[in-house]
Design an enzyme around this catalytic site. Structure first.
Site, PDB file in Angstrom:
ATOM      1  N   MET A  29       0.838  -1.205   0.000  1.00  0.00           N
ATOM      2  CA  MET A  29       0.000   0.000   0.000  1.00  0.00           C
ATOM      3  C   MET A  29       0.872   1.254   0.000  1.00  0.00           C
ATOM      4  SD  MET A  29      -3.476  -0.924   1.974  1.00  0.00           S
ATOM      5  CE  MET A  29      -2.916  -0.784   3.644  1.00  0.00           C
ATOM      6  N   ASN A  34      11.873  -0.394   4.833  1.00  0.00           N
ATOM      7  CA  ASN A  34      12.767  -1.533   4.598  1.00  0.00           C
ATOM      8  C   ASN A  34      12.088  -2.896   4.684  1.00  0.00           C
ATOM      9  OD1 ASN A  34      15.086  -0.350   3.779  1.00  0.00           O
ATOM     10  ND2 ASN A  34      15.882  -0.047   5.859  1.00  0.00           N
ATOM     11  N   HIS A  36       9.161  -3.554   3.231  1.00  0.00           N
ATOM     12  CA  HIS A  36       8.766  -3.759   1.827  1.00  0.00           C
ATOM     13  C   HIS A  36       9.983  -4.093   0.969  1.00  0.00           C
ATOM     14  CE1 HIS A  36       5.534  -0.728   3.112  1.00  0.00           C
ATOM     15  NE2 HIS A  36       4.850  -1.813   2.815  1.00  0.00           N
ATOM     16  N   ASP A 151       2.194  -9.225   9.085  1.00  0.00           N
ATOM     17  CA  ASP A 151       0.734  -9.347   9.009  1.00  0.00           C
ATOM     18  C   ASP A 151       0.405 -10.837   8.994  1.00  0.00           C
ATOM     19  OD1 ASP A 151      -0.212  -6.412   8.377  1.00  0.00           O
ATOM     20  OD2 ASP A 151       1.599  -6.779   7.224  1.00  0.00           O
ATOM     21  N   SER A 186       6.581  -0.248   9.790  1.00  0.00           N
ATOM     22  CA  SER A 186       5.213  -0.152   9.293  1.00  0.00           C
ATOM     23  C   SER A 186       5.017   1.215   8.662  1.00  0.00           C
ATOM     24  CB  SER A 186       4.230  -0.314  10.466  1.00  0.00           C
ATOM     25  OG  SER A 186       2.940   0.099  10.075  1.00  0.00           O
ATOM     26  N   SER A 187       4.225   1.255   7.606  1.00  0.00           N
ATOM     27  CA  SER A 187       3.904   2.552   6.988  1.00  0.00           C
ATOM     28  C   SER A 187       3.234   3.463   8.008  1.00  0.00           C
ATOM     29  CB  SER A 187       2.966   2.347   5.806  1.00  0.00           C
ATOM     30  OG  SER A 187       3.539   1.455   4.882  1.00  0.00           O
ATOM     31  N   ARG A 188       2.470   2.865   8.905  1.00  0.00           N
ATOM     32  CA  ARG A 188       1.735   3.654   9.891  1.00  0.00           C
ATOM     33  C   ARG A 188       2.651   4.338  10.902  1.00  0.00           C
ATOM     34  NH1 ARG A 188      -3.791   2.242   9.905  1.00  0.00           N
ATOM     35  NH2 ARG A 188      -4.232   0.444   8.580  1.00  0.00           N
TER      36      ARG A 188
HETATM   37  P1  AMP Z   1       1.446  -2.997   3.455  1.00  0.00           P
HETATM   38  O1  AMP Z   1       2.010  -1.947   2.550  1.00  0.00           O
HETATM   39  O2  AMP Z   1       1.457  -2.602   4.899  1.00  0.00           O
HETATM   40  O3  AMP Z   1       0.117  -3.514   2.976  1.00  0.00           O
HETATM   41  O4  AMP Z   1       2.450  -4.217   3.375  1.00  0.00           O
HETATM   42  C1  AMP Z   1       2.815  -4.794   2.148  1.00  0.00           C
HETATM   43  C2  AMP Z   1       3.572  -6.062   2.424  1.00  0.00           C
HETATM   44  O5  AMP Z   1       4.747  -5.767   3.179  1.00  0.00           O
HETATM   45  C3  AMP Z   1       2.761  -7.065   3.260  1.00  0.00           C
HETATM   46  O6  AMP Z   1       3.008  -8.385   2.781  1.00  0.00           O
HETATM   47  C4  AMP Z   1       3.320  -6.869   4.642  1.00  0.00           C
HETATM   48  O7  AMP Z   1       3.190  -7.993   5.474  1.00  0.00           O
HETATM   49  C5  AMP Z   1       4.772  -6.576   4.327  1.00  0.00           C
HETATM   50  N1  AMP Z   1       5.396  -5.867   5.451  1.00  0.00           N
HETATM   51  C6  AMP Z   1       4.915  -4.780   6.094  1.00  0.00           C
HETATM   52  N2  AMP Z   1       5.734  -4.439   7.111  1.00  0.00           N
HETATM   53  C7  AMP Z   1       6.751  -5.337   7.107  1.00  0.00           C
HETATM   54  C8  AMP Z   1       7.902  -5.531   7.911  1.00  0.00           C
HETATM   55  N3  AMP Z   1       8.189  -4.733   8.944  1.00  0.00           N
HETATM   56  N4  AMP Z   1       8.745  -6.567   7.613  1.00  0.00           N
HETATM   57  C9  AMP Z   1       8.464  -7.388   6.568  1.00  0.00           C
HETATM   58  N5  AMP Z   1       7.386  -7.261   5.772  1.00  0.00           N
HETATM   59  C10 AMP Z   1       6.528  -6.251   6.028  1.00  0.00           C
END
Ligand code: AMP
Length: 280
Positions: A29, A34, A36, A151, A186-188
């Site tokens: 998203m 790092n 991602h 997740d 986390s993006s958040r």
């Molecule tokens: P998101 O953009 O939050 O929807 O995450 C996209 C993908 O990146 C999902 O498969 C997440 O599980 C993965 N992801 C998010 N945060 C992390 C993290 N800290 N370490 C590894 N993978 C992550």
């Protein structure tokens, strides 16, 4: 690096590469970090072509305020990805992903995986996740798709969906990348105030200590202890701390003797909701 916004253009590019190229897919998203990038690097190492999507999916947000506040940093994201010359970015609009609107697709049945934790606290969330991932799989047609263990429940849901639909692809799970103090990337995290960021560091501490308590304490004792630790911060607000079976995510009353326990947590740090987990 290639950048596409239209399904037609992405598919034309992928088709021109020939049917013999393997395609890895990394759905995100955006607001990249790092975590991602670790998924992207693994995908680049294992496939001829790698598509990384950036799409804030409205159908997986149960809270309109959360959707509005979700960080969107497409310019920064593209800049960060420039170092990875082979990546194919796919950043479609909502209309491109859902040309016929949101409403007219059948619901998934992920039971019992979606009845607990994120599924219980965010009604409709996993159905939205299932819909968007299925749509992206149809567009990209990858051999491998990469998801983070951060997740944990989402990963289980995606594996379940791929099995239900008999999808001819491999779901690859990747370890959680963390900041130096242990907070899961986390993006958040971008939306945390400095005060909230300080308190958020308690989350991995509680998870690690919960894991270390396992041989001596019961599941109930560990849950009570963890809840108390979060409450004692006087700042963090707990949605849940659960100990579940890795295989079906159902809450445990007693430890699995052969391992396969996962502790999952969801916490509000100010207005930002964070999730994390630890397997043991
Ligand atoms: P998101 O953009 O939050 O929807 O995450 C996209 C993908 O990146 C999902 O498969 C997440 O599980 C993965 N992801 C998010 N945060 C992390 C993290 N800290 N370490 C590894 N993978 C992550």
């Amino acid at each position: 690096m290639k950048f596409f916004e239209k399904v037609f253009d992405l598919q034309a590019f992928l088709n021109a590469k020939g049917a013999n190229s393997t395609i890895g897919f990394v759905p995100t998203m955006g607001a990249l970090h790092n975590g991602h990038i670790s998924l992207l690097k693994k995908a680049l190492a294992e496939n001829d072509l790698v598509v990384l999507s950036i799409f804030v999916n409205p159908t997986q947000f149960n809270n309109p305020e959360d959707l509005k506040n979700y960080p969107r940093t497409i310019k920064e994201d593209v800049k960060l990805l420039q170092q990875h010359v082979d990546v194919i970015i796919f950043a479609p609009s909502v209309e491109e992903v859902y040309p016929e609107g949101f409403g007219n697709q059948p619901d998934f049945d992920f039971s019992p995986l979606d009845k607990v934790m994120e599924g219980a606290f965010r009604p409709g969330h996993f159905n939205g996740v299932g819909r968007v991932v299925k749509r992206f799989f149809e567009i990209v047609n990858p051999q491998r798709a990469y998801f983070g263990q951060k997740d944990f429940q989402r990963l289980a849901i995606i594996k379940n969906m791929a099995a239900q639909l008999n999808l001819p692809l491999e779901i690859i799970s990747c370890p959680t990348e963390r900041e130096t103090d242990g907070l899961a990337m986390s993006s958040r995290n971008r939306n945390l105030t400095p005060e909230a960021r300080k308190f958020a560091a308690a989350i991995p501490v509680v998870l690690n200590e919960a894991k270390s308590m396992q041989p001596l304490k019961t599941v109930q004792q560990v849950k009570e202890w963890a809840t108390g630790q979060i409450e004692a911060t006087g700042f963090l607000q707990l949605d849940y701390f659960e100990i579940a079976d890795v295989k079906n995510l159902q809450h445990l009353q007693n430890w699995n003797p052969e391992g396969n326990n996962v502790a999952c947590i969801a916490v509000f740090a100010g207005k930002v909701r964070l999730i994390d987990n630890i397997v043991f």
